[in-house]
Design a protein around this motif. Structure first.
Motif, PDB file in Angstrom:
ATOM      1  N   SER A  57      17.063 150.499 -11.374  1.00  0.00           N
ATOM      2  CA  SER A  57      16.060 151.175 -12.206  1.00  0.00           C
ATOM      3  C   SER A  57      14.917 151.643 -11.325  1.00  0.00           C
ATOM      4  O   SER A  57      14.641 151.053 -10.270  1.00  0.00           O
ATOM      5  N   ALA A  58      14.243 152.692 -11.787  1.00  0.00           N
ATOM      6  CA  ALA A  58      13.075 153.185 -11.059  1.00  0.00           C
ATOM      7  C   ALA A  58      11.974 152.131 -11.067  1.00  0.00           C
ATOM      8  O   ALA A  58      11.218 151.998 -10.091  1.00  0.00           O
ATOM      9  N   GLU A  59      11.878 151.380 -12.157  1.00  0.00           N
ATOM     10  CA  GLU A  59      10.845 150.351 -12.246  1.00  0.00           C
ATOM     11  C   GLU A  59      11.027 149.303 -11.152  1.00  0.00           C
ATOM     12  O   GLU A  59      10.056 148.896 -10.501  1.00  0.00           O
ATOM     13  N   ASN A  60      12.264 148.838 -10.981  1.00  0.00           N
ATOM     14  CA  ASN A  60      12.512 147.854  -9.932  1.00  0.00           C
ATOM     15  C   ASN A  60      12.183 148.408  -8.550  1.00  0.00           C
ATOM     16  O   ASN A  60      11.580 147.727  -7.723  1.00  0.00           O
ATOM     17  N   LEU A  61      12.589 149.646  -8.314  1.00  0.00           N
ATOM     18  CA  LEU A  61      12.340 150.214  -6.999  1.00  0.00           C
ATOM     19  C   LEU A  61      10.842 150.372  -6.753  1.00  0.00           C
ATOM     20  O   LEU A  61      10.358 150.125  -5.639  1.00  0.00           O
ATOM     21  N   ASN A  62      10.115 150.772  -7.775  1.00  0.00           N
ATOM     22  CA  ASN A  62       8.666 150.914  -7.619  1.00  0.00           C
ATOM     23  C   ASN A  62       7.994 149.581  -7.305  1.00  0.00           C
ATOM     24  O   ASN A  62       6.924 149.541  -6.681  1.00  0.00           O
ATOM     25  N   LYS A  63       8.631 148.497  -7.722  1.00  0.00           N
ATOM     26  CA  LYS A  63       8.112 147.157  -7.421  1.00  0.00           C
ATOM     27  C   LYS A  63       8.707 146.614  -6.112  1.00  0.00           C
ATOM     28  O   LYS A  63       8.522 145.430  -5.795  1.00  0.00           O
ATOM     29  N   ASN A  64       9.465 147.476  -5.383  1.00  0.00           N
ATOM     30  CA  ASN A  64      10.115 147.085  -4.123  1.00  0.00           C
ATOM     31  C   ASN A  64      11.137 145.972  -4.332  1.00  0.00           C
ATOM     32  O   ASN A  64      11.312 145.097  -3.483  1.00  0.00           O
ATOM     33  N   ILE A  65      11.808 146.048  -5.488  1.00  0.00           N
ATOM     34  CA  ILE A  65      12.883 145.101  -5.776  1.00  0.00           C
ATOM     35  C   ILE A  65      14.211 145.840  -5.629  1.00  0.00           C
ATOM     36  O   ILE A  65      14.530 146.738  -6.407  1.00  0.00           O
ATOM     37  N   GLY A  66      14.995 145.493  -4.624  1.00  0.00           N
ATOM     38  CA  GLY A  66      16.313 146.088  -4.430  1.00  0.00           C
ATOM     39  C   GLY A  66      17.366 145.204  -5.059  1.00  0.00           C
ATOM     40  O   GLY A  66      18.006 144.402  -4.356  1.00  0.00           O
ATOM     41  N   ASP A  67      17.524 145.299  -6.377  1.00  0.00           N
ATOM     42  CA  ASP A  67      18.451 144.398  -7.063  1.00  0.00           C
ATOM     43  C   ASP A  67      19.908 144.758  -6.816  1.00  0.00           C
ATOM     44  O   ASP A  67      20.803 143.964  -7.129  1.00  0.00           O
ATOM     45  N   ALA A  68      20.189 145.944  -6.251  1.00  0.00           N
ATOM     46  CA  ALA A  68      21.557 146.287  -5.838  1.00  0.00           C
ATOM     47  C   ALA A  68      21.740 146.070  -4.340  1.00  0.00           C
ATOM     48  O   ALA A  68      22.796 145.622  -3.898  1.00  0.00           O
ATOM     49  N   LEU A  69      20.685 146.372  -3.581  1.00  0.00           N
ATOM     50  CA  LEU A  69      20.737 146.163  -2.129  1.00  0.00           C
ATOM     51  C   LEU A  69      19.320 146.052  -1.592  1.00  0.00           C
ATOM     52  O   LEU A  69      18.461 146.882  -1.888  1.00  0.00           O
ATOM     53  N   ASP A  70      19.109 145.032  -0.814  1.00  0.00           N
ATOM     54  CA  ASP A  70      17.915 144.920   0.029  1.00  0.00           C
ATOM     55  C   ASP A  70      18.410 144.559   1.417  1.00  0.00           C
ATOM     56  O   ASP A  70      18.843 143.429   1.658  1.00  0.00           O
ATOM     57  N   SER A  71      18.408 145.539   2.291  1.00  0.00           N
ATOM     58  CA  SER A  71      18.955 145.314   3.635  1.00  0.00           C
ATOM     59  C   SER A  71      18.065 144.426   4.489  1.00  0.00           C
ATOM     60  O   SER A  71      18.474 144.026   5.583  1.00  0.00           O
ATOM     61  N   LYS A  72      16.864 144.129   3.956  1.00  0.00           N
ATOM     62  CA  LYS A  72      15.836 143.459   4.763  1.00  0.00           C
ATOM     63  C   LYS A  72      15.543 144.315   6.002  1.00  0.00           C
ATOM     64  O   LYS A  72      16.060 145.421   6.154  1.00  0.00           O
ATOM     65  N   LYS A  73      14.711 143.836   6.854  1.00  0.00           N
ATOM     66  CA  LYS A  73      14.421 144.581   8.077  1.00  0.00           C
ATOM     67  C   LYS A  73      15.613 144.447   9.020  1.00  0.00           C
ATOM     68  O   LYS A  73      15.964 143.355   9.452  1.00  0.00           O
ATOM     69  N   THR A  74      16.252 145.575   9.267  1.00  0.00           N
ATOM     70  CA  THR A  74      17.465 145.604  10.088  1.00  0.00           C
ATOM     71  C   THR A  74      17.153 146.300  11.399  1.00  0.00           C
ATOM     72  O   THR A  74      16.784 147.484  11.422  1.00  0.00           O
ATOM     73  N   ARG A  75      17.286 145.580  12.484  1.00  0.00           N
ATOM     74  CA  ARG A  75      16.982 146.187  13.788  1.00  0.00           C
ATOM     75  C   ARG A  75      18.111 147.126  14.186  1.00  0.00           C
ATOM     76  O   ARG A  75      19.221 146.696  14.472  1.00  0.00           O
ATOM     77  N   SER A  76      17.818 148.407  14.168  1.00  0.00           N
ATOM     78  CA  SER A  76      18.840 149.419  14.451  1.00  0.00           C
ATOM     79  C   SER A  76      18.163 150.767  14.606  1.00  0.00           C
ATOM     80  O   SER A  76      17.172 151.071  13.933  1.00  0.00           O
ATOM     81  N   ARG A  77      18.716 151.595  15.479  1.00  0.00           N
ATOM     82  CA  ARG A  77      18.259 152.983  15.600  1.00  0.00           C
ATOM     83  C   ARG A  77      19.063 153.906  14.693  1.00  0.00           C
ATOM     84  O   ARG A  77      18.854 155.105  14.677  1.00  0.00           O
ATOM     85  N   GLN A  78      19.972 153.347  13.933  1.00  0.00           N
ATOM     86  CA  GLN A  78      20.858 154.161  13.104  1.00  0.00           C
ATOM     87  C   GLN A  78      20.127 154.705  11.887  1.00  0.00           C
ATOM     88  O   GLN A  78      19.534 153.957  11.114  1.00  0.00           O
ATOM     89  N   ASN A  79      20.163 156.001  11.712  1.00  0.00           N
ATOM     90  CA  ASN A  79      19.595 156.627  10.517  1.00  0.00           C
ATOM     91  C   ASN A  79      20.602 157.568   9.856  1.00  0.00           C
ATOM     92  O   ASN A  79      20.241 158.318   8.951  1.00  0.00           O
ATOM     93  N   THR A  80      21.844 157.524  10.291  1.00  0.00           N
ATOM     94  CA  THR A  80      22.934 158.274   9.665  1.00  0.00           C
ATOM     95  C   THR A  80      24.125 157.328   9.490  1.00  0.00           C
ATOM     96  O   THR A  80      24.283 156.368  10.243  1.00  0.00           O
TER      97      THR A  80
END
Length: 950
Positions: free
Chosen positions: A82-105
């Motif tokens: 939901s947009a509401e969850n995302l606006n609250k920074n809640i990734g209820d489907a996925l939260d990758s956490k801080k992932t150390r990577s240069r990958q953006n594709t």
């Protein structure tokens, strides 16, 4: 003022200062944003796509910064339901956490299982080289499609006529037509008939008109959202409450319906109202039910030919969380509509007097309509259409409208193109108007490609009538209109450019107008041949010839974003494969030339290779690895020349050569050398996938093929490569042997010298061969230090060449050098690779593909004072602009995207190299012996002096 408030002000001021830099230019202070910002979020190469049916889709984002040398060190992706969850920074489907990577594709979704027919919201933030975090990106969206058959909620395939009744009548007509055939393309029947003759040929029982389907419904509660999943084959147009849904045309994309059927997804929330609603769908035959008795066998009983049919699901979600489904079932009603006849090759006939007012609105009295009939499934797997749809992408008025004899009127669009025209009809009721399209100045010249391309219209005599195509498109420049007595003006006519709506991502320019015009006709030919597949031409055949893709798709990728489209087309290619690995020469197909051309069907390897180079995509390697192996097994098993092991034969060859399509030397040398390249690329792919045994096996096979080429296709006395049959010198085999590194080191120089001599002396600065010869030479010449010769070939205005095409009025690239066939073919547009990769100098790096590392190596042609190119890569904008500022001084402006780097390669005789005014120390590439410097992301000015570039 309190101390606490003062502290807050100082704190935020400090944050502001830390986040910005100041560049003082004269007396002006320019604020520059430091750090990086994620922008242009995509999923599966598409912006906010509808109907993702992949369980592990991939995410992409570009990065921008005003600071040179910036790159990403980590990312965090949130995906929410939901947009509401995302606006609250809640990734209820996925939260990758801080992932150390240069990958953006190609960042793979690894969250909770995606639900069908659902909406997901996502965003990303990144950390830069200083470990400073960005703000969250803007929110992006993707919706999911239907993953399994059960997700269709019992939706049925429905049609107008009972299946057996339809089949009996259809094949009765075909039996009659097959007695009246003549050898003309695109249809052996009716090619020289007008639309009226085609329609009335079966006057006692004409072909069924395009059916109209309708279904009324009433939402039970307050509607929150509504979404449609629809496949109407061959083509459909969807309406709700009298209004057209979406802007797709000629939808869904063409596939082999026995293997794959595409469906589209629409958000139709704004179309639904409380109370009574009606859904209307108009179906066209498209390639599923084409009327033409075509040369390529799609009409035959062995194929997928069938009456138009519909399958759809509409899901209505209510505000209380419940939902309802409206699906295609036997409760729908159907009748014939105003399109009396339609076929991609044979054209269409629209009778405005047959229109049914309110047919897609609620409240219509449809008691006289027929009940729909159950239709058998065409057989293919239902898949979401995950590429850009075909749209009317551009409208413009004609260059000229002028009268002809007998009241006809002719239109000049000003350029070759694909699409149709829209005519404001002002004619009495019953007026029969017929519109002819063609490349030739006289569209009624039957011998031109496509023959009689037509659309007919019967006026109803009311203001505001518009005549235009719905279920066929044309390849044309000129149009003749007959039967419209009133004189038309340019304001009465709109030219509609129609193609798959791929974004333009590249451009090229130089001080030489001939080069600029070559680039223009190449890109126009490309865009005119994108219609859910890359076609050979938009009039005569409209087929997905694989050999055309092998030689033409690379330059297409440099100019248009083809990632999603080629992903779709790669599946089409493998849908032609049988259990023995044999493949057709066209995709989609109906067994046409199955297993007869290893050369053409090598697209199954080359296109995934191009996707890797341009986009860094390895998923096609993974998805189709076993099928690629099966292809090579089939080539070894079925296509070796008897008595010549390691040499392979073909039904096609170096097509469109001045020597002939299949000339004296035979097809074997081209097929075999190309197969060598296939094996080398497969070995590379295998290593990339960690399949070491496969990699070693393909290296072994490639050496077998090299040895066979030397045994059967090499003249050791004259140090020349040629066919298995005796012939005069051929540029193609020698160029391919050099470019593909078949040539042994001891023969390299002599083979190259003979090739240069033949090109410059014997052929008077012409590349002399077909599509595989040209595709190879435009890459080989600049790579071997012969860019000056390649330039002379490019601008040469004598036959055969691009300058010759331009001198003779070309607005798109021709099929043949001698102007004897189609004028809208893209497969010889490979010269554009020379312009972008070599004159401007933008190249990918195989070791870091997808332009993660950009290899910048301009060729400073003596006759040019400047050149530039831009390429909006998957990582962002790449720009190179060079200028000769004095006879021996050059200035090159370079822009490299954030999170990427570049190698700038200098000319051999280079002195005083500088970047942004500072001297730089050059590095030496041990393999190529070239001087280069590494550049980080950002904007740079490269200056140097040099002598002779030859």
């Amino acid at each position: 003022m309190s101390k606490n408030f003062k502290f807050q002000v100082l704190f935020f001021l400090l944050l502001f200062i830390l986040n910005f830099e100041y560049d003082v230019v004269g007396s002006e202070a320019v604020i520059k944003r430091t750090g990086i910002v994620p922008v242009e979020l995509k999923c599966e190469y598409l912006s906010n796509p509808e109907g993702i049916d992949i369980p592990d889709p991939r995410f992409y984002w570009k990065l921008v910064s005003d600071e040179n040398g910036q790159y990403q060190t980590a990312y965090q992706v949130l995906v929410a339901t939901s947009a509401e969850n995302l606006n609250k920074n809640i990734g209820d489907a996925l939260d990758s956490k801080k992932t150390r990577s240069r990958q953006n594709t190609h960042v793979v979704y690894m969250g909770s299982k995606l639900k069908p027919a659902s909406t997901y919201f996502w965003k990303v933030k990144v950390w830069d080289k200083n470990s400073k975090s960005s703000e969250w990106s803007k929110t992006a969206i993707f919706t999911t499609g239907l993953f399994t058959e059960s997700d269709w909620k019992n939706a049925q395939w429905i049609a107008w006529k009972p299946q057996q009744e339809w089949e009996t009548e259809w094949w009765r007509k075909k039996e009659i037509e097959e007695k009246c055939t003549e050898l003309y393309l695109p249809s052996y029947f009716g090619a020289r008939m007008s639309m009226w003759e085609r329609y009335y040929f079966h006057n006692d029982k004409p072909y069924d008109p395009a059916p109209l389907y309708r279904k009324e419904f009433s939402p039970k509660k307050q509607v929150k959202t509504a979404r449609a999943f629809i496949s109407g084959i061959g083509y459909y147009e969807l309406f709700i409450n009298g209004k057209r849904v979406g802007d797709h045309v000629l939808d869904p994309g063409w596939t082999n319906y026995k293997n794959t059927i595409l469906y589209a997804t629409y958000d139709v929330t704004n179309h639904i109202k409380q109370g009574e609603n009606a859904i209307g769908v108009m179906l066209g035959r498209g390639n599923y039910g084409m009327i033409a008795i075509d040369h390529w066998g799609f009409y035959q009983k062995s194929g997928y030919i069938g009456q138009p049919r519909l399958k759809c699901r509409f899901i209505i979600e209510y505000t209380d969380g419940t939902d309802d489904n409206i699906v295609s079932d036997l409760s729908w009603k159907v009748t014939g509509g105003p399109i009396l006849y339609d076929c991609p090759h044979m054209g269409e006939l629209y009778d405005a007097n047959k229109e049914i007012k309110g047919w897609s609105e609620p409240g219509l009295n449809d008691t006289a309509w027929d009940k729909v009939q159950p239709a058998p499934s065409p057989g293919g797997e239902m898949k979401a259409q995950l590429c850009q749809p075909i749209r009317i992408v551009k409208k413009f008025n004609p260059k000229a409208v002028y009268p002809e004899d007998f009241g006809a009127q002719r239109i000049d669009a000003g350029t070759n193109m694909a699409g149709w025209i829209r005519v404001k009809v002002d004619a009495p009721k019953g007026s029969q108007i017929i519109i002819y399209y063609g490349e030739n100045r006289n569209p009624l010249d039957h011998d031109q490609p496509g023959g009689y391309q037509q659309m007919a219209y019967v006026a109803k005599g009311v203001p505001g009538e518009i005549a235009e195509c719905h279920f066929s498109y044309k390849g044309f420049r000129y149009v003749t209109i007959k039967g419209h007595v009133k004189t038309l003006t340019p304001d009465d006519i709109e030219i509609c450019q129609v193609n798959t709506d791929v974004p333009l991502v590249g451009d090229f320019n130089s001080s030489d107008s001939t080069l600029n015009n070559i680039h223009r006709i190449c890109t126009k030919a490309m865009i005119s041949n994108l219609h859910s597949i890359p076609t050979d031409c938009p009039h005569r055949e409209k087929n997905g010839w694989m050999g055309d893709a092998v030689t033409g798709i690379e330059f297409g990728m440099a100019n248009y974003d083809l990632a999603a489209l080629i992903t779709k087309f790669t599946r089409d290619i493998f849908d032609t494969q049988d259990s023995e690995g044999r493949m057709s020469t066209i995709a989609p197909d109906n067994e046409y030339t199955k297993g007869l051309s290893p050369l053409w069907s090598s697209a199954c390897v080359h296109l995934p290779w191009y996707m890797y180079n341009y986009y860094g995509d390895t998923r096609l390697f993974e998805r189709y690895w076993e099928k690629m192996k099966l292809y090579t097994d089939g080539v070894w098993k079925y296509k070796q020349v008897e008595g010549k092991p390691g040499i392979f034969t073909d039904v096609l060859a170096d097509w469109c050569s001045p020597h002939g399509n299949i000339s004296d030397e035979g097809p074997e040398v081209y097929t075999t050398m190309n197969f060598f390249l296939v094996l080398k690329r497969l070995s590379y792919m295998a290593n990339k996938l960690g399949k070491k045994n496969d990699a070693a096996e393909y290296e072994k096979q490639s050496e077998q093929v090299r040895n066979a080429i030397y045994r059967y296709c090499f003249d050791e006395k004259n140090i020349v490569f040629g066919g298995v049959n005796l012939s005069d010198y051929r540029q193609g085999p020698n160029a391919m042997a050099l470019q593909y590194e078949i040539v042994k080191p001891e023969h390299w120089n002599q083979v190259l010298e003979k090739l240069l001599n033949d090109t410059s002396v014997n052929r008077h600065n012409h590349f002399y061969g077909g599509i595989f010869t040209g595709h190879t030479l435009w890459e080989l010449m600049p790579k071997t230090g012969n860019a000056e010769l390649a330039y002379k070939v490019a601008v040469n205005d004598t036959h055969p060449g691009y300058g010759y095409m331009l001198k003779n009025g070309a607005t798109t690239v021709w099929e043949h050098w001698d102007d004897k066939a189609s004028h809208i073919h893209y497969f010889m547009g490979f010269v554009d690779n020379f312009l972008i990769r070599h004159i401007a100098g933008i190249n990918s790096d195989l070791n870091n593909p997808g332009f993660k590392t950009v290899r910048i190596e301009p060729k400073f042609i003596e006759s040019l004072s400047n050149s530039s190119a831009n390429y909006n890569s998957i990582h962002g904008q790449i720009s190179v602009k060079w200028e000769r500022t004095s006879p021996s001084t050059y200035s090159v402006q370079v822009f490299v995207p954030v999170n990427c780097d570049a190698e700038f390669v200098f000319p051999e005789k280079c002195i005083e190299p500088k970047i942004d005014g500072s001297s730089v120390k050059l590095l030496k590439d041990e393999k190529t012996n070239k001087n280069f410097v590494r550049i980080k992301s950002g904007n740079y000015l490269v200056d140097f002096k040099t002598g002779n570039f030859n």
